[in-house]
Design an enzyme around this catalytic site. Structure first.
Site, PDB file in Angstrom:
ATOM      1  N   ARG A  63       0.911  -1.155  -0.065  1.00  0.00           N
ATOM      2  CA  ARG A  63      -0.056  -0.126  -0.093  1.00  0.00           C
ATOM      3  C   ARG A  63       0.869   1.304   0.202  1.00  0.00           C
ATOM      4  O   ARG A  63       0.246   2.330  -0.329  1.00  0.00           O
ATOM      5  CB  ARG A  63      -1.069   0.006   1.186  1.00  0.00           C
ATOM      6  CG  ARG A  63      -2.186  -1.010   1.333  1.00  0.00           C
ATOM      7  CD  ARG A  63      -2.741  -1.292   2.408  1.00  0.00           C
ATOM      8  NE  ARG A  63      -1.773  -1.548   3.418  1.00  0.00           N
ATOM      9  CZ  ARG A  63      -2.176  -1.570   4.843  1.00  0.00           C
ATOM     10  NH1 ARG A  63      -3.353  -1.595   5.318  1.00  0.00           N
ATOM     11  NH2 ARG A  63      -1.232  -2.142   5.673  1.00  0.00           N
TER      12      ARG A  63
ATOM     13  N   LYS B  71       3.818 -14.759 -14.081  1.00  0.00           N
ATOM     14  CA  LYS B  71       5.305 -14.691 -14.273  1.00  0.00           C
ATOM     15  C   LYS B  71       5.854 -13.444 -13.355  1.00  0.00           C
ATOM     16  O   LYS B  71       5.543 -12.221 -13.881  1.00  0.00           O
ATOM     17  CB  LYS B  71       5.256 -14.273 -15.854  1.00  0.00           C
ATOM     18  CG  LYS B  71       6.443 -14.566 -16.544  1.00  0.00           C
ATOM     19  CD  LYS B  71       6.347 -14.437 -18.039  1.00  0.00           C
ATOM     20  CE  LYS B  71       7.745 -14.613 -18.859  1.00  0.00           C
ATOM     21  NZ  LYS B  71       8.892 -15.559 -18.476  1.00  0.00           N
TER      22      LYS B  71
ATOM     23  N   GLU C 267       7.777 -28.338 -15.656  1.00  0.00           N
ATOM     24  CA  GLU C 267       8.372 -27.553 -16.653  1.00  0.00           C
ATOM     25  C   GLU C 267      10.010 -27.326 -16.622  1.00  0.00           C
ATOM     26  O   GLU C 267      10.426 -28.070 -15.585  1.00  0.00           O
ATOM     27  CB  GLU C 267       7.652 -25.989 -16.957  1.00  0.00           C
ATOM     28  CG  GLU C 267       7.893 -25.233 -15.865  1.00  0.00           C
ATOM     29  CD  GLU C 267       7.300 -23.712 -15.807  1.00  0.00           C
ATOM     30  OE1 GLU C 267       7.076 -23.527 -17.124  1.00  0.00           O
ATOM     31  OE2 GLU C 267       7.355 -23.098 -15.021  1.00  0.00           O
TER      32      GLU C 267
HETATM   33  N1  PXG Z   1       8.454 -21.417 -18.482  1.00  0.00           N
HETATM   34  C1  PXG Z   1       8.855 -20.506 -17.815  1.00  0.00           C
HETATM   35  C2  PXG Z   1       9.156 -20.697 -16.174  1.00  0.00           C
HETATM   36  C3  PXG Z   1       9.310 -19.240 -18.420  1.00  0.00           C
HETATM   37  O1  PXG Z   1       9.856 -18.388 -17.798  1.00  0.00           O
HETATM   38  C4  PXG Z   1       8.346 -20.128 -20.406  1.00  0.00           C
HETATM   39  C5  PXG Z   1       7.723 -21.316 -19.658  1.00  0.00           C
HETATM   40  C6  PXG Z   1       7.917 -20.270 -21.921  1.00  0.00           C
HETATM   41  O2  PXG Z   1       6.785 -19.191 -21.924  1.00  0.00           O
HETATM   42  P1  PXG Z   1       6.763 -18.516 -23.399  1.00  0.00           P
HETATM   43  O3  PXG Z   1       5.562 -17.688 -23.136  1.00  0.00           O
HETATM   44  O4  PXG Z   1       8.058 -17.662 -23.636  1.00  0.00           O
HETATM   45  O5  PXG Z   1       6.434 -19.442 -24.247  1.00  0.00           O
HETATM   46  C7  PXG Z   1       8.958 -19.256 -19.729  1.00  0.00           C
HETATM   47  C8  PXG Z   1       9.251 -17.985 -20.513  1.00  0.00           C
HETATM   48  C9  PXG Z   1      14.978 -15.690 -21.137  1.00  0.00           C
HETATM   49  C10 PXG Z   1      13.471 -15.863 -21.576  1.00  0.00           C
HETATM   50  O6  PXG Z   1      15.683 -14.825 -21.462  1.00  0.00           O
HETATM   51  C11 PXG Z   1      12.674 -16.824 -20.905  1.00  0.00           C
HETATM   52  C12 PXG Z   1      11.415 -16.876 -21.212  1.00  0.00           C
HETATM   53  C13 PXG Z   1      10.968 -16.083 -22.097  1.00  0.00           C
HETATM   54  C14 PXG Z   1      11.884 -15.046 -22.809  1.00  0.00           C
HETATM   55  C15 PXG Z   1      13.232 -15.237 -22.589  1.00  0.00           C
HETATM   56  O7  PXG Z   1      15.608 -16.943 -20.827  1.00  0.00           O
HETATM   57  N2  PXG Z   1      10.797 -17.790 -20.451  1.00  0.00           N
END
Ligand code: PXG
Length: 290
Positions: free
Chosen positions: A103, A149, A182
């Protein structure tokens, strides 16, 4: 390099935020990683939607509309003259005091970095990746849901350190009860007897945009698909395994915990999906003119 920071495009050296920003003090914030391919922003709407969903999940009110956020992304890309870019969108709780009370943070901090994308080595795609199972377990969904995220990525970073110590680039994260969730920055898929299988995100995985795109491609190609809880042994016995993510796109996995997968070569369905994916990055997305 110009950075979008709280409504203005500023020079990289001027793009600084307070040490009292709760994004820094507590990892209190959300982010997105997006890509553009030859002036087409891939799945921009989906990424913006996920950013706002993540923010909502931590009760963070983003002080601009999705339409304005979209405009800001495009303006930042244009001002940096980037056709092929990596786009990092960050919204933090903002500046507060040393206590964790959100807050006290009156105005969220919003910034957008657009940069050249650094690609993974070609060998990863040609030969496949060797990965391991992380010692670090996945956060419990009831504690900090990995669907969010958030800027609090330590769970993933600890697993990434496990990967690095084992001499690999990625690590599989298991739930507390040993189901595959994952990887540290990628979703995971396997092919077994012609069926494409991935864990449901409810086990503790990000709702990956690339994941969704690949599921769509498989459906279009008539490949049967199932979301199913899987164990590490299922991956060891799979015909093919691959990872998906914005940076990685689709990367074949040919070794897990020193066990060879699909004879140590990228599988046929994986390679087909890789080609199909390449083609949608060239033909779909939000167009911008430099
Ligand atoms: N799992 C996790 C934990 C992620 O952080 C994905 C899956 C794949 O999600 P997307 O929406 O991108 O298909 C992510 C995404 C990097 C980098 O710089 C990492 C992600 C995305 C972009 C860049 O390592 N991870």
């Amino acid at each position: 390099m110009r950075i979008y920071l709280n409504g203005k495009l500023v020079d990289k050296d001027k793009a600084v935020i307070s040490v009292f920003d709760h994004g820094l003090l507590y990892g209190d914030g959300v982010f997105e990683g997006i890509r553009s391919y030859d002036s087409l922003i891939f799945k921009l709407e989906e990424h913006i939607d996920r950013l706002y969903r993540s923010a909502e999940a931590i009760e963070l009110n983003i002080p601009m509309t999705k339409a304005d956020m979209t405009k800001a992304v495009i303006e930042t890309l244009k001002s940096n003259g980037l056709k092929d870019a990596y786009i990092r969108l960050v919204v933090t709780r903002g500046v507060g005091d040393l206590g964790l009370d959100p807050r006290k943070c009156k105005v969220p901090t919003v910034f957008i970095i657009t940069d050249k994308i650094s690609l993974y080595p070609k060998e990863f795609y040609r030969d496949g990746l060797a990965i391991i199972t992380a010692k670090t377990k996945r956060n419990l969904t009831a504690a900090l849901n990995p669907k969010i995220k958030s800027l609090n990525y330590l769970n993933n970073i600890l697993a990434k350190i496990d990967a690095i110590k084992a001499g690999t680039e990625e690590a599989i994260m298991l739930t507390y009860d040993d189901y595959v969730a994952e990887c540290t920055g990628d979703n995971i898929f396997m092919i077994f007897a012609g069926t494409l299988i991935t864990p449901p995100t409810d086990v503790g995985a990000l709702e990956g945009i690339t994941r969704d795109a690949v599921i769509g491609l498989a459906k279009d190609a008539g490949i049967s698909f199932e979301e199913k809880m899987i164990k590490i042994e299922d991956l060891y016995n799979a015909d093919e395994v691959f990872l998906t993510g914005t940076a990685a796109e689709i990367i074949p996995v040919t070794m897990i915990d020193k066990r060879r997968i699909s004879g140590g070569r990228p599988g046929e369905i994986t390679r087909r999906l890789m080609e199909e994916f390449k083609s949608i990055t060239k033909t779909s997305g939000v167009k911008y003119e430099l």
